[in-house]
Structures are given as C-alpha cells and as structure tokens.
Design an enzyme around this catalytic site. Structure first.
Site, mmCIF file in Angstrom:
data_model
loop_
_atom_site.group_PDB
_atom_site.id
_atom_site.type_symbol
_atom_site.label_atom_id
_atom_site.label_comp_id
_atom_site.label_asym_id
_atom_site.label_seq_id
_atom_site.Cartn_x
_atom_site.Cartn_y
_atom_site.Cartn_z
ATOM 1 N N CYS A 52 51.900 50.412 33.347
ATOM 2 C CA CYS A 52 52.465 51.559 33.649
ATOM 3 C C CYS A 52 53.745 51.891 32.885
ATOM 4 O O CYS A 52 54.184 53.132 33.275
ATOM 5 C CB CYS A 52 52.560 51.867 35.202
ATOM 6 S SG CYS A 52 50.865 51.554 35.912
ATOM 7 N N HIS A 104 57.019 57.472 36.701
ATOM 8 C CA HIS A 104 55.577 57.069 36.618
ATOM 9 C C HIS A 104 55.077 57.654 37.993
ATOM 10 O O HIS A 104 55.502 57.332 39.065
ATOM 11 C CB HIS A 104 55.452 55.769 36.364
ATOM 12 C CG HIS A 104 54.227 55.067 36.947
ATOM 13 N ND1 HIS A 104 52.886 55.630 36.450
ATOM 14 C CD2 HIS A 104 53.701 54.183 37.597
ATOM 15 C CE1 HIS A 104 51.943 54.980 36.721
ATOM 16 N NE2 HIS A 104 52.412 54.022 37.778
ATOM 17 N N ASN A 151 47.313 57.729 40.095
ATOM 18 C CA ASN A 151 48.122 56.815 39.176
ATOM 19 C C ASN A 151 47.306 56.722 37.878
ATOM 20 O O ASN A 151 46.316 55.780 38.222
ATOM 21 C CB ASN A 151 48.443 55.547 39.974
ATOM 22 C CG ASN A 151 49.255 54.733 39.037
ATOM 23 O OD1 ASN A 151 49.228 54.717 37.795
ATOM 24 N ND2 ASN A 151 49.795 53.582 39.716
HETATM 25 N N1 COA Z 1 43.078 53.486 54.088
HETATM 26 C C1 COA Z 1 43.193 53.444 55.352
HETATM 27 N N2 COA Z 1 43.864 52.292 55.762
HETATM 28 C C2 COA Z 1 44.344 51.523 54.839
HETATM 29 C C3 COA Z 1 44.271 51.641 53.396
HETATM 30 C C4 COA Z 1 43.608 52.923 53.186
HETATM 31 N N3 COA Z 1 43.307 53.134 51.884
HETATM 32 N N4 COA Z 1 44.900 50.625 52.493
HETATM 33 C C5 COA Z 1 45.230 49.910 53.551
HETATM 34 N N5 COA Z 1 45.009 50.324 54.656
HETATM 35 C C6 COA Z 1 45.740 49.869 55.996
HETATM 36 C C7 COA Z 1 46.151 48.363 55.864
HETATM 37 O O1 COA Z 1 44.816 47.387 56.158
HETATM 38 C C8 COA Z 1 46.957 48.149 57.168
HETATM 39 O O2 COA Z 1 46.357 48.071 58.448
HETATM 40 P P1 COA Z 1 47.032 47.189 59.411
HETATM 41 O O3 COA Z 1 48.284 47.572 59.833
HETATM 42 O O4 COA Z 1 46.046 47.193 60.532
HETATM 43 O O5 COA Z 1 47.019 45.741 58.778
HETATM 44 C C9 COA Z 1 47.724 49.500 57.107
HETATM 45 O O6 COA Z 1 46.937 50.477 56.398
HETATM 46 C C10 COA Z 1 49.069 49.515 56.446
HETATM 47 O O7 COA Z 1 48.991 48.882 55.270
HETATM 48 P P2 COA Z 1 50.237 48.701 54.216
HETATM 49 O O8 COA Z 1 49.719 47.965 53.056
HETATM 50 O O9 COA Z 1 51.287 48.160 54.994
HETATM 51 O O10 COA Z 1 50.690 50.246 53.786
HETATM 52 P P3 COA Z 1 51.825 50.616 53.024
HETATM 53 O O11 COA Z 1 52.522 51.766 54.064
HETATM 54 O O12 COA Z 1 52.654 49.767 52.614
HETATM 55 O O13 COA Z 1 51.125 51.655 51.989
HETATM 56 C C11 COA Z 1 50.626 51.550 49.621
HETATM 57 C C12 COA Z 1 50.334 50.893 51.150
HETATM 58 C C13 COA Z 1 49.595 50.577 48.723
HETATM 59 C C14 COA Z 1 50.332 52.806 49.572
HETATM 60 C C15 COA Z 1 52.039 51.161 49.368
HETATM 61 O O14 COA Z 1 52.484 49.880 49.666
HETATM 62 C C16 COA Z 1 52.349 51.409 47.822
HETATM 63 O O15 COA Z 1 52.185 52.671 47.498
HETATM 64 N N6 COA Z 1 52.787 50.591 46.974
HETATM 65 C C17 COA Z 1 53.103 50.565 45.676
HETATM 66 C C18 COA Z 1 51.917 50.569 45.080
HETATM 67 C C19 COA Z 1 51.884 51.120 43.565
HETATM 68 O O16 COA Z 1 52.550 52.090 43.372
HETATM 69 N N7 COA Z 1 51.197 50.459 42.690
HETATM 70 C C20 COA Z 1 51.104 50.756 41.160
HETATM 71 C C21 COA Z 1 52.418 50.541 40.558
HETATM 72 S S1 COA Z 1 52.242 51.001 38.988
#
Ligand code: COA
Length: 332
Positions: free
Chosen positions: A116, A257, A287
C-alpha cells in the site's frame, strides 16, 4: 553538458474502478458482520470488485490513458512506466502489458512492489530518473485487485479491501514541484500483513523436491497494523515536511492511503491538520492498496477540490512493513 529541467511535476491523473459494487449489507450475507460494525470501525460502506476476467493491466491502462490525456502529451512521449502493484496478473510483471495497451512504444516498463506504500515509493523512484536527467515523462500507476487474494470467509480482512487503479504523469520541469519525501521500511514487523507463498512440496527425484506455486490468502494482525500506522505515518510526514521546509499550516490537502477512516482521523489530529483538508473516499472503495492515493488524488483534481499549485501531502503505509510520505504541489 548542462542539465536542465531537473525539477519534478505531476501534470496529469486518471483512475479506473471496476463496475461491480459490493455494499456492506450484501457482504453481511456472506460473513458474520454488519454495515454498522464495518462502517463504525473502518468508515467503509462499499467496495468495487473486479470480475475474474478483468486484469490489473486492463484497469491500470484505462487510468494511465486518462492521466496522459490530462497531461496533454502523447503515449509516444512516455519514457518510463512504473506499475506499483502487489497483485500483478503475471508474477513476471504486468507493466509491459500496460505499455502495449496504451501504445507507449518508446517506454521502458517495470513493476514495483511496496504494497500500500507502492504509489509513494513509485513517485520517489520516478523522481530519481527525472532528477538525474535520464527521463522526462513517466507514467506511474498504482493498481491492485486484492479481491483475488482475500479469504472471503475471513470477516477480519474481507470487509476491508477493494479493487482499482489510479495513475499520474510525472514530468521534468524547470521549477521543482516535489518539495520533499521520506520512505521507510521495517522487516521485523513483516508478519503483521502478508500475502505469502504457501509451500507445497513437489518431489522431482529421490534427492530433490521443489515447491509448487501457490499463495495463501491475506493474513493480518489488524491491531498491530493500526498501531503502526497511527504512530509511523505522522512521523514520516513530519520528516518529509521538514525536508520540504514547510509547516503543516502550509498544507492544502492530506491524502493518506485509504485504509481506515479512524487512521485518517488520528493521523490528521496528530499533525493538527483540520478535517476539511483530509481527502477521504474509502466509504466508496475500501482499501485499494497501491491504487488508493492516486484514485483519491484523481477524484479531487477532477471535482475541482485540488487546484494547480495546491500543496499536497501524500502518505502510504502497509505490508513490508513499508511507509512513506511525499510533499508536492499539484500541476506546473
Ligand atoms: N464484523 C463483525 N465483527 C468483527 C469483524 C467484522 N468484520 N471483524 C472482527 N470482528 C470482531 C472480532 O472478532 C472481535 O470480537 P471479540 O471482541 O468478540 O473478540 C471484535 O470484532 C473486535 O475486533 P478487533 O480486531 O479488536 O477490532 P478493531 O477495533 O481492532 O478493528 C480493524 C479491526 C481491522 C478494523 C482495525 O484493527 C484496523 O483497521 N486495523 C488496520 C488494518 C489495516 O488498515 N490494514 C491494511 C493496512 S494497508
């Protein structure tokens, strides 16, 4: 020999999105998620998806043609084509196919992979060829079809990504419009985000076995990537601003990004850049990896937000881990 026109300017942009649109509501029928969860955690509402017969080179070529038209030059003027992608149609590279599709018969073409961060890394690479006087007209395309490489049963990743391509024309000019940049990488965190080769043994003789080509779908440690982005991106932007000798108050537009609206908001807040200067289109496209910055740039130029002479901070971050920022003034 006196070298002239060693300045760098971005003079045209273009973008291309596949027609198929998958919204959160429909996606929540495929995996256990909801529009509410996706929108509140990421800002994404829908994404465009390429169908199985569409290629990266096809959408990249459409974006490149539009960028060349905006720059007002001919494909025959192009010296260099750089395709920033992690999802080439061919592991040997897809840039040469773009060369043929856009009729840039005088250009040399190659792929660059920095996930990215690919657009920012590509911009810096293009600038080196221009500043050394080697090339005058470069087409840089960020294009990815990540939907092929996502596990559509994994709700923690499949909700995030979309497909698309964005392109710019970068030209040699007298006055330099690329004010500063900084690019970084950290392989110690490589395991946070991968689309890696899946080793499968292929016995050839009793003494020799080799691997068989295959990739695992994207795996990600979302929390680590989030932490990395909100810490490293403001740092690298600060460094690029320092090199450009300008302050955040002089910035007209922040184009990050497009990974997550919460990352965009946190970075802008840390840099004290007001939200009306932050360009965001991830609600519509998710993304799109290397494509996200040039797509956002192209839309903002075409809808009249970005005007000639505006100062833009572009910053990419992602797998590698890689990250970087470039400060430039739009147009000549
Ligand atoms: N729908 C519903 N629930 C979901 C889910 C979805 N699509 N994905 C994960 N969950 C759940 C998890 O299982 C977790 O449940 P639990 O609390 O029972 O264990 C809960 O939601 C929280 O998950 P978590 O991973 O802590 O969420 P978060 O607030 O960290 O958000 C992302 C997750 C992926 C959105 C966030 O971490 C993020 O954006 N990270 C950066 C990723 C990124 O930008 N990647 C590309 C870079 S180029």
């Amino acid at each position: 020999m006196i070298l002239q026109n060693l300045g760098v300017a971005i003079t045209g942009s273009g973008s291309a999105l596949p027609a198929n649109c998958l919204d959160n509501e429909t996606l929540s029928k495929l995996v256990d998620t909801s529009d509410e969860w996706i929108a509140s955690r990421t800002g994404i509402r829908q994404r465009r998806l390429a169908n199985s017969s569409q290629s990266v080179s096809e959408i990249a070529s459409i974006a490149a043609k539009d960028a060349i038209a905006m720059a007002g030059i001919s494909p025959l003027d192009i010296d260099l084509i750089i395709l920033a992608t992690s999802t080439a149609d061919d592991l040997f590279g897809s840039a040469c196919q773009i060369q043929t599709q856009i009729g840039a018969t005088n250009a040399v073409a190659f792929d660059l992979t920095a996930a990215c961060s690919g657009f920012v890394f590509g911009l810096v690479t293009a600038a080196q060829f221009i500043r050394t006087g080697v090339y005058q007209n470069v087409v840089l395309i960020g294009g990815d079809i990540l939907s092929r490489w996502v596990d559509w049963q994994d709700r923690s990743t499949c909700v995030l990504f979309g497909d698309g391509a964005g392109a710019v024309v970068i030209q040699a000019t007298e006055s330099d419009r690329l004010l500063g940049f900084e690019i970084r990488s950290d392989g110690t965190q490589n395991n946070c985000l991968n689309l890696s080769y899946s080793p499968e043994s292929q016995p050839l003789t009793p003494g020799i076995e080799v691997g068989k080509g295959n990739f695992k779908p994207i795996t990600m440690n979302g929390k680590e990537v989030y932490r990395f982005a909100v810490q490293r991106v403001p740092e690298v932007i600060d460094k690029a601003l320092f090199r450009a000798n300008i302050t955040t108050e002089q910035v007209d537009w922040l184009i990050l990004h497009q990974a997550n609206q919460r990352i965009l908001d946190a970075v802008a807040q840390r840099l004290n850049i007001p939200s009306h200067k932050v360009i965001s289109n991830l609600a519509s496209y998710g993304n799109t990896s290397a494509a996200s910055i040039p797509i956002a740039l192209d839309e903002a130029v075409r809808n009249g937000q970005i005007k000639t002479g505006d100062t833009i901070v572009a910053s990419g971050f992602g797998a590698g881990l890689t990250w970087g920022a470039a400060i430039f003034k739009w147009g000549i």
